[in-house]
Scaffold this active site. Structure first.
Site, PDB file in Angstrom:
ATOM      1  N   SER A 102       1.011  -6.048   2.584  1.00  0.00           N
ATOM      2  CA  SER A 102      -0.411  -6.673   1.928  1.00  0.00           C
ATOM      3  C   SER A 102      -1.995  -6.762   2.760  1.00  0.00           C
ATOM      4  CB  SER A 102      -0.415  -6.844   0.402  1.00  0.00           C
ATOM      5  OG  SER A 102       0.570  -8.360   1.084  1.00  0.00           O
TER       6      SER A 102
ATOM      7  N   GLU B 145      11.620  -1.452   2.202  1.00  0.00           N
ATOM      8  CA  GLU B 145      11.341  -1.263   0.449  1.00  0.00           C
ATOM      9  C   GLU B 145      12.098   0.064   0.304  1.00  0.00           C
ATOM     10  OE1 GLU B 145       7.440   0.401   0.015  1.00  0.00           O
ATOM     11  OE2 GLU B 145       5.796  -1.841  -0.273  1.00  0.00           O
TER      12      GLU B 145
ATOM     13  N   GLU C 126       9.096  -5.295  -8.299  1.00  0.00           N
ATOM     14  CA  GLU C 126       7.775  -5.487  -8.165  1.00  0.00           C
ATOM     15  C   GLU C 126       7.074  -4.459  -8.707  1.00  0.00           C
ATOM     16  OE1 GLU C 126       4.578  -4.675  -4.913  1.00  0.00           O
ATOM     17  OE2 GLU C 126       3.932  -4.223  -5.694  1.00  0.00           O
TER      18      GLU C 126
ATOM     19  N   LYS D 196      11.365  -7.652   5.136  1.00  0.00           N
ATOM     20  CA  LYS D 196      11.381  -7.034   4.349  1.00  0.00           C
ATOM     21  C   LYS D 196      11.168  -5.700   4.177  1.00  0.00           C
ATOM     22  CE  LYS D 196       8.632  -7.825   0.575  1.00  0.00           C
ATOM     23  NZ  LYS D 196       7.893  -6.410   0.457  1.00  0.00           N
TER      24      LYS D 196
HETATM   25  O1  KIV Z   1       2.894  -6.442   1.016  1.00  0.00           O
HETATM   26  C1  KIV Z   1       3.300  -7.792  -0.444  1.00  0.00           C
HETATM   27  O2  KIV Z   1       2.449  -8.664  -0.543  1.00  0.00           O
HETATM   28  C2  KIV Z   1       4.328  -7.631  -0.941  1.00  0.00           C
HETATM   29  C3  KIV Z   1       4.465  -8.666  -1.633  1.00  0.00           C
HETATM   30  C4  KIV Z   1       4.088  -7.780  -3.341  1.00  0.00           C
HETATM   31  C5  KIV Z   1       5.375  -8.840  -2.766  1.00  0.00           C
HETATM   32  O3  KIV Z   1       5.391  -7.000  -0.521  1.00  0.00           O
END
Ligand code: KIV
Length: 273
Positions: free
Chosen positions: A52, A122, A189, A120
């Site tokens: 993000s 997706e 999410e 992380k």
């Molecule tokens: O990139 C991000 O900020 C995220 C969160 C919204 C979990 O993946």
């Protein structure tokens, strides 16, 4: 009373203990040293260097343009500030999908160059091979299901996901698959709260929700949303704890007024010869 004590460093194991003890997990994003230091000192359990950053730091409409180099840069800045929290770094679009060897190489770069504690990714079944390969190197993996912003062009909107039973069933199956593969936690999410609670009860690893209601094991928000810096983003799930945009606007206007009137700097704010 916390199951692990305030001062101890947070590990993936800590999060599992917290889920078992029914203790909620706190997670926030950070992208730079100064804010990451405040977030860590305030006692947040997990700091996410989220992609993000693409929206919040770079002003881009989606997270798709983020590169591994961008993520490593932000993660390096955050890592220097973190003493206690678990530091999770997002793997950006195009660095792990469809090629598990590339996924492993990308994850290793994040760990070596930015000293992340975990990565992380997706997706569910589509990316499980990459998850497994990363795990073979001893790198902890956090999953991310529901609204997956890197797939925006597949869905076309950022609306609530898995409202239909078929998609809900796939999401539960994906969560179980990620747990079996060895993920230590999963972000959920923007899905209906009943589904998020169902998933949280169906798996043994912690679920961290954003727009997923209260029945999950922890919550995550984008820091700039919580602080009220990004005032053009107002989804239903967001609780703003400050209106920092207004405070910053007032401070900058006062500075301009003082400079223009000649009242800044004054005698105390300058040096005598
Ligand atoms: O990139 C991000 O900020 C995220 C969160 C919204 C979990 O993946």
């Amino acid at each position: 009373m916390s199951v692990y004590g305030e001062a101890r460093k947070v590990t993936t194991h800590t999060l599992l203990e917290m889920k078992r003890a029914g203790e909620k997990i706190t997670m926030l994003t950070a992208y730079d040293y100064s804010l990451a230091k405040l977030v860590d000192q305030a006692g947040v359990d997990v700091i996410l260097v989220g992609d993000s950053a693409s929206n919040v730091m770079a002003g881009q409409a989606t997270t798709v343009p983020m590169t591994l180099e961008h993520m490593i840069y932000h993660a390096q800045c955050v890592e220097r500030a973190v003493d206690r929290a678990l530091l999770v770094v997002d793997m950006p679009f195009g660095t792990y999908q469809g090629n598990s060897r590339q996924a492993l190489d990308s994850a290793i770069r994040i760990m070596k160059e930015a000293s992340g504690h975990a990565v992380k990714l997706e997706g569910g079944a589509e990316i499980v091979e990459s998850v497994q390969r990363i795990l073979t190197a001893g790198i902890p993996v956090m999953g991310h299901l529901g609204l997956t912003p890197q797939s925006i062009y597949k869905f076309g909107t950022y609306s609530v996901r898995a409202k239909e039973e078929e998609e809900a069933k796939k999401l539960i199956a994906d969560a179980q698959l990620l747990e079996e593969a060895g993920c230590f936690a999963i972000v959920l999410e923007k899905i209906p709260r009943e589904l998020a609670e169902r998933v949280s009860k169906a798996i043994g690893i912690p679920t961290i929700g954003i727009g997923a209601g209260p029945g999950v094991d922890g919550q995550v928000l984008v820091l700039h949303d919580l602080l009220g810096i990004t005032m053009d983003f107002s989804p239903r799930f967001l609780r703003r704890y400050m209106n920092l945009a207004e405070g910053i606007d007032q401070a900058i206007k006062s500075y301009c007024t003082d400079v223009r009137s000649g009242s800044f700097p004054n005698e105390d704010e300058s040096y005598a010869s």
